[in-house]
Design an enzyme around this catalytic site. Structure first.
Site, PDB file in Angstrom:
ATOM      1  CE  LYS A   1     -10.760   2.463   4.814  1.00  0.00           C
ATOM      2  NZ  LYS A   1      -9.459   2.125   4.207  1.00  0.00           N
TER       3      LYS A   1
ATOM      4  CD  GLU B   1      -2.835  -0.656   2.652  1.00  0.00           C
ATOM      5  OE1 GLU B   1      -2.670   0.410   3.303  1.00  0.00           O
ATOM      6  OE2 GLU B   1      -3.618  -1.552   3.016  1.00  0.00           O
TER       7      GLU B   1
ATOM      8  CD  GLU C   1      -7.592   5.647   6.908  1.00  0.00           C
ATOM      9  OE1 GLU C   1      -7.586   5.000   5.848  1.00  0.00           O
ATOM     10  OE2 GLU C   1      -6.583   5.826   7.610  1.00  0.00           O
TER      11      GLU C   1
ATOM     12  CD  GLU D   1     -12.336   1.803   0.247  1.00  0.00           C
ATOM     13  OE1 GLU D   1     -12.840   0.831   0.838  1.00  0.00           O
ATOM     14  OE2 GLU D   1     -11.100   1.947   0.094  1.00  0.00           O
TER      15      GLU D   1
END
Length: 372
Positions: free
Chosen positions: A327, A275, A332, A324
């Site tokens: 999250k 990541e 995030e 997203e």
């Protein structure tokens, strides 16, 4: 002395041109394939799984990190030719530490789809730490779970095609500056040593989540934004004869040094960056421009190598495919390189021509402390 007719010379030249062409094409493919994208699903406005797989293909994204064995996603991946890093979620580690459960997990989630789904890695757990309150209780399950999944794959004679590892984060590093003095925290070495030993035995890489963003946001006094974004015009930190122009290289080389400091079994390991990303909103140092700069530069940069390991492509997975919205915390929610409507947030080139890092080398240095 042998002689060649003009026809033979023509065939020879054609063969040479073909070989060079294939060699250069292979270089392009290798460069293009060094960047994958993580596919997270914590949003209530995301495209369907088949649409997402089609989006990967249309943008020439050849590698995917999938955090759990979502059946709809795996079904959509059949025949896609996308290489997959499949996760064993932290919530399943205790179960997979039982060999029979691991055999069933591999049968159901890997063998049922192989080879029409091209599994590349199984990531057993994500950012588990024996000294982190959130995951400390899971640490004892990581090694048996890795071993059990490996043995299940070996029973199917797939241990050479699909590598089993775990993804760590940089909080396990105790000292990281200068990079050559990198070392793990003393209270995690007994946890890591047997894991690293198994990875060396199995010829598997260590997976590592590396974020310059969090290092910069946590210490903006000593870490400059250009150093974190790959935009510093010259060397920021010297480590002996090695000059560091960006924080990503310094962090990765510190991890390599930490592995070497564990002994010969660690020195032999490769690292896959499982990541790396930069949020576009939600926190200090976040903006669309900073995120665009980071993603654009890392895609180009990892085609090469680091000062410690120059000239070697760094297999890297960008975090993440989408923003997203489910999250937490707010930060995030903003790591996506695509919006949920499938429009790119940034003009990234995931494949096609090979993009070289043509920074001006290590000719000048700036006096700046660069702890990471």
């Amino acid at each position: 002395m042998a002689t060649f007719s003009s026809t033979s010379n023509s065939y020879l030249m054609a063969a040479i041109v073909l070989f060079v062409g294939l060699f250069m094409a292979n270089l392009d493919i290798t460069g293009a394939q060094s960047v994958g994208v993580c596919y997270g699903m914590l949003g209530n406005n995301l495209p369907s799984k088949p649409e997402v797989i089609a989006l990967y293909k249309s943008h020439n994204i050849k590698r995917m990190r999938l955090y759990d064995p979502n059946p709809e996603a795996l079904q959509a991946l059949r025949g896609s030719n996308i290489e997959v890093m499949l996760g064993v979620p932290n919530s399943e580690l205790q179960s997979i530490a039982n060999p029979s459960n691991a055999n069933e997990w591999v049968r159901r989630n890997v063998l049922s789809y192989w080879p029409s789904v091209r599994f590349r890695y199984i990531a057993v757990g994500n950012e588990v730490s024996p000294v982190s309150g959130g995951t400390a209780s899971l640490a004892k399950f990581i090694l048996p779970a890795i071993t059990n999944v490996y043995n299940a794959l070996r029973s199917a004679r797939l241990q050479d095609q699909i590598k089993v590892s775990t993804a760590i984060d940089m909080t396990l590093i105790g000292n990281s500056y200068p990079p050559s003095k990198g070392s793990f925290r003393g209270d995690v070495k007994s946890y890591l040593n047997p894991i690293i030993g198994h990875l060396q035995y199995a010829k598997a890489p260590l997976l590592a989540n590396i974020y310059t963003y969090f290092s910069y946001a946590g210490n903006p006094r000593d870490i400059s934004l250009p150093y974190a974004l790959f935009t510093s015009p010259s060397v920021v930190a010297w480590d002996g004869s090695r000059g560091y122009q960006n924080l990503f290289d310094a962090m990765l080389d510190a991890l390599y040094a930490a592995l070497e400091n564990l002994g010969s079994h660690g020195a032999a390991l490769e690292v896959v960056v499982s990541e790396s990303g930069w949020p576009s909103a939600g926190g200090f140092g976040t903006s669309l421009d900073n995120a665009r700069t980071y993603y654009t530069n890392i895609v180009r940069h990892v085609k090469g190598g680091t000062p410690k390991k120059p000239g070697r492509a760094i297999e890297t997975y960008l975090f993440a495919m989408f923003d997203e919205n489910q999250k937490q915390p707010e930060l995030e929610k903003h790591f996506g390189v695509f919006s949920p409507n499938k429009q790119p947030k940034y003009p990234l080139n995931f494949g096609g021509e090979r993009m070289w890092d043509v920074s001006d080398g290590y000719n000048h240095s700036v006096s700046l402390k660069s702890d990471i």
